[in-house]
Design a protein around this motif. Structure first.
Motif, PDB file in Angstrom:
ATOM      1  N   GLN A   1       2.313   0.426   4.810  1.00 57.02           N
ATOM      2  CA  GLN A   1       3.723   0.131   5.640  1.00 57.02           C
ATOM      3  C   GLN A   1       4.941   1.106   5.297  1.00 57.02           C
ATOM      4  O   GLN A   1       5.742   1.190   6.156  1.00 57.02           O
ATOM      5  CB  GLN A   1       4.092  -1.422   5.066  1.00 57.02           C
ATOM      6  N   GLU A   2       4.729   1.513   4.020  1.00 56.32           N
ATOM      7  CA  GLU A   2       5.957   2.668   3.855  1.00 56.32           C
ATOM      8  C   GLU A   2       5.976   3.830   4.634  1.00 56.32           C
ATOM      9  O   GLU A   2       7.087   3.957   5.408  1.00 56.32           O
ATOM     10  CB  GLU A   2       5.593   2.914   2.405  1.00 56.32           C
ATOM     11  N   PRO A   3       4.669   4.450   5.316  1.00 52.30           N
ATOM     12  CA  PRO A   3       4.781   5.521   6.173  1.00 52.30           C
ATOM     13  C   PRO A   3       4.879   5.086   7.622  1.00 52.30           C
ATOM     14  O   PRO A   3       5.644   5.530   8.436  1.00 52.30           O
ATOM     15  CB  PRO A   3       3.428   6.183   5.841  1.00 52.30           C
ATOM     16  N   ILE A   4       4.390   3.832   7.973  1.00 53.30           N
ATOM     17  CA  ILE A   4       4.551   3.215   9.169  1.00 53.30           C
ATOM     18  C   ILE A   4       5.922   2.804   9.375  1.00 53.30           C
ATOM     19  O   ILE A   4       6.441   3.261  10.492  1.00 53.30           O
ATOM     20  CB  ILE A   4       3.802   1.931   9.488  1.00 53.30           C
TER      21      ILE A   4
ATOM     22  N   GLY B   1       2.202   8.325  -7.164  1.00 53.17           N
ATOM     23  CA  GLY B   1       1.759   7.387  -6.150  1.00 53.17           C
ATOM     24  C   GLY B   1       2.933   6.187  -5.664  1.00 53.17           C
ATOM     25  O   GLY B   1       3.462   5.998  -6.536  1.00 53.17           O
ATOM     26  N   HIS B   2       3.090   6.013  -4.370  1.00 49.33           N
ATOM     27  CA  HIS B   2       4.181   5.212  -4.143  1.00 49.33           C
ATOM     28  C   HIS B   2       3.744   4.063  -3.065  1.00 49.33           C
ATOM     29  O   HIS B   2       4.670   3.123  -2.853  1.00 49.33           O
ATOM     30  CB  HIS B   2       5.168   6.065  -3.688  1.00 49.33           C
ATOM     31  N   GLU B   3       2.657   4.331  -2.402  1.00 52.32           N
ATOM     32  CA  GLU B   3       2.370   3.376  -1.204  1.00 52.32           C
ATOM     33  C   GLU B   3       1.373   2.375  -1.856  1.00 52.32           C
ATOM     34  O   GLU B   3       0.418   2.564  -2.437  1.00 52.32           O
ATOM     35  CB  GLU B   3       1.524   4.013  -0.068  1.00 52.32           C
ATOM     36  N   VAL B   4       1.790   1.020  -1.648  1.00 53.44           N
ATOM     37  CA  VAL B   4       1.093  -0.215  -2.348  1.00 53.44           C
ATOM     38  C   VAL B   4       1.085  -1.337  -1.841  1.00 53.44           C
ATOM     39  O   VAL B   4       1.916  -1.531  -0.936  1.00 53.44           O
ATOM     40  CB  VAL B   4       1.920   0.005  -3.910  1.00 53.44           C
TER      41      VAL B   4
ATOM     42  N   ILE C   1      -2.642   7.366  -0.323  1.00 55.05           N
ATOM     43  CA  ILE C   1      -2.151   8.542  -0.524  1.00 55.05           C
ATOM     44  C   ILE C   1      -1.419   9.056   0.608  1.00 55.05           C
ATOM     45  O   ILE C   1      -1.638   9.123   1.702  1.00 55.05           O
ATOM     46  CB  ILE C   1      -3.425   9.599  -0.943  1.00 55.05           C
ATOM     47  N   CYS C   2      -0.161   9.722   0.325  1.00 54.05           N
ATOM     48  CA  CYS C   2       0.808  10.197   1.105  1.00 54.05           C
ATOM     49  C   CYS C   2       0.842  11.746   1.190  1.00 54.05           C
ATOM     50  O   CYS C   2       0.277  12.376   0.025  1.00 54.05           O
ATOM     51  CB  CYS C   2       2.046   9.542   0.766  1.00 54.05           C
ATOM     52  N   GLY C   3       1.495  12.176   1.943  1.00 55.78           N
ATOM     53  CA  GLY C   3       1.799  13.882   1.993  1.00 55.78           C
ATOM     54  C   GLY C   3       2.319  14.219   0.732  1.00 55.78           C
ATOM     55  O   GLY C   3       2.104  15.079   0.210  1.00 55.78           O
TER      56      GLY C   3
HETATM   57 ZN   LIG Z   1       4.416   7.690   1.653  1.00 57.14          ZN
END
Ligand SMILES: [Zn+2]
Ligand SMILES: [Zn+2]
Length: 347
Positions: A151-154, A66-69, A39-41
């Motif tokens: 990895q998407e937010p990183i 949702g988008h981080e996977v 879960i992302c901001g």
């Molecule tokens: Zn995100």
């Protein structure tokens, strides 16, 4: 065939867990079986249904967000190249057009026709999703799915930190959410001289310390003057580099005021509305102020991969909660109370 999915069905706070059809991949798409989704901001904005969500996504509901996977390729369209069934993959969420000026000049991340996974298209809070094959990033099978999904937010942190030099620099980072803490870890690993972490929650600042911050400043604590603390920590010189990850006008202005002349500010935070800035101060300081959007495709991903593989940054520590996908509301609850850092869901 049916699958469990998390839908945004109404223009109000909340979500709905209900059945959806497993999507069929188009010729240039892969079908991914989701193993972990975090879960992302952004998802929090969508869950709460604030002004941004209503304006940006109102026309898309009902849809799956949702988008981080991280998951596994189970089916491929006939024009897919360079991928194999069984590959572990994550998703670059900026789905670019490939033909606009930005795309043609190496800046796909700011494509003018960009579609964002889980914002403009059905996303990852489901058992399966389809994704254009060019957006699938192949993971090392040794990397656990929960970590790979982050990895998407990183990658956002990587893009912001390496927007300029950090080795030997004094760096101030504001906003100790997961991305801010990752930025601290990356600066440390890349040889920053001193790291100043500014946050508003003691539990989150504790993560910053673990990731290598030298100075912790809690702006919410009584009597704390953030500007003075930063100047004291830099012997009155100011920071060489300022990374804004809070999306707060006061953080932005304090960070700019405490930047040394000629310093670099890279801004990833998103601000809910316009605010006043002393531009003359920026001019006379000859500061470089850069906006950061998404991840460089795919330069940020290669860098992220090498930091993940190196084991030098304890990214996995940020996963504070794991739930089944069907228990997703528990995850939002934890994040709304700022009790967790990263919540990972498994179908
Ligand atoms: Zn995100
Ligand atoms: Zn484009």
């Amino acid at each position: 065939m049916g699958m469990t999915a998390v839908w945004k069905t109404k223009g109000e706070q909340g979500l709905e867990v209900k059945e959806a059809e497993v999507p069929k991949p188009k010729d240039d798409e892969v079908l991914i079986k989701v193993k972990a989704t975090s879960i992302c901001g952004t998802d929090l904005h969508i869950y709460r249904w604030d002004e941004w969500a209503a304006n940006r996504i109102g026309k898309n509901i009902p849809y799956i967000f949702g988008h981080e996977v991280s998951g596994e390729i189970v089916e491929m369209g006939k024009s897919v190249k360079g991928l194999n069934a069984g590959d572990h993959v994550s998703a670059e969420t900026h789905i670019s057009c490939g033909y606009c000026f930005q795309c043609k000049t190496g800046n796909e991340h700011i494509c003018e026709n960009v579609k964002i996974l889980g914002v403009d298209t059905n996303g990852t809070f489901a058992e399966y999703l389809t994704l254009p094959y060019r957006n699938a990033w192949v993971n090392d099978k040794k990397i656990p799915h929960g970590l790979a999904s982050m990895q998407e937010p990183i990658g956002n942190a990587v893009h912001t930190v390496f927007d300029g030099e950090v080795a030997g620099k004094v760096v101030t980072v504001t906003g100790m959410g997961p991305i801010g803490v990752c930025a601290v870890g990356l600066c440390k690993a890349a040889g920053a001289e001193k790291l100043i972490a500014v946050g508003r929650h003691a539990n989150r600042l504790a993560f910053a310390k673990e990731f290598g911050a030298d100075v912790l400043i809690n702006g919410k604590e009584e009597g704390v003057d953030v500007k003075k603390e930063i100047m004291d920590a830099t012997d009155g010189k100011g920071s060489d580099v300022f990374l804004e990850m809070a999306g707060s006008p006061s953080s932005f202005n304090t960070g700019i005021e405490t930047l040394r002349p000629g310093g670099r500010a890279s801004i990833l935070g998103v601000f809910s509305k316009p605010f006043e800035v002393d531009v003359t101060g920026i001019v006379f300081k000859a500061a470089k102020v850069n906006g950061i959007n998404g991840r460089k495709m795919f330069d940020s991903w290669y860098k992220t991969k090498s930091f993940l593989g190196s084991g030098r940054i304890p990214f996995e520590r940020l996963i504070t909660h794991k739930f089944r996908l069907s228990e997703i509301e528990k995850g939002f609850d934890v994040l709304m109370k700022r009790e967790g850092m990263k919540v990972v869901l498994e179908p």
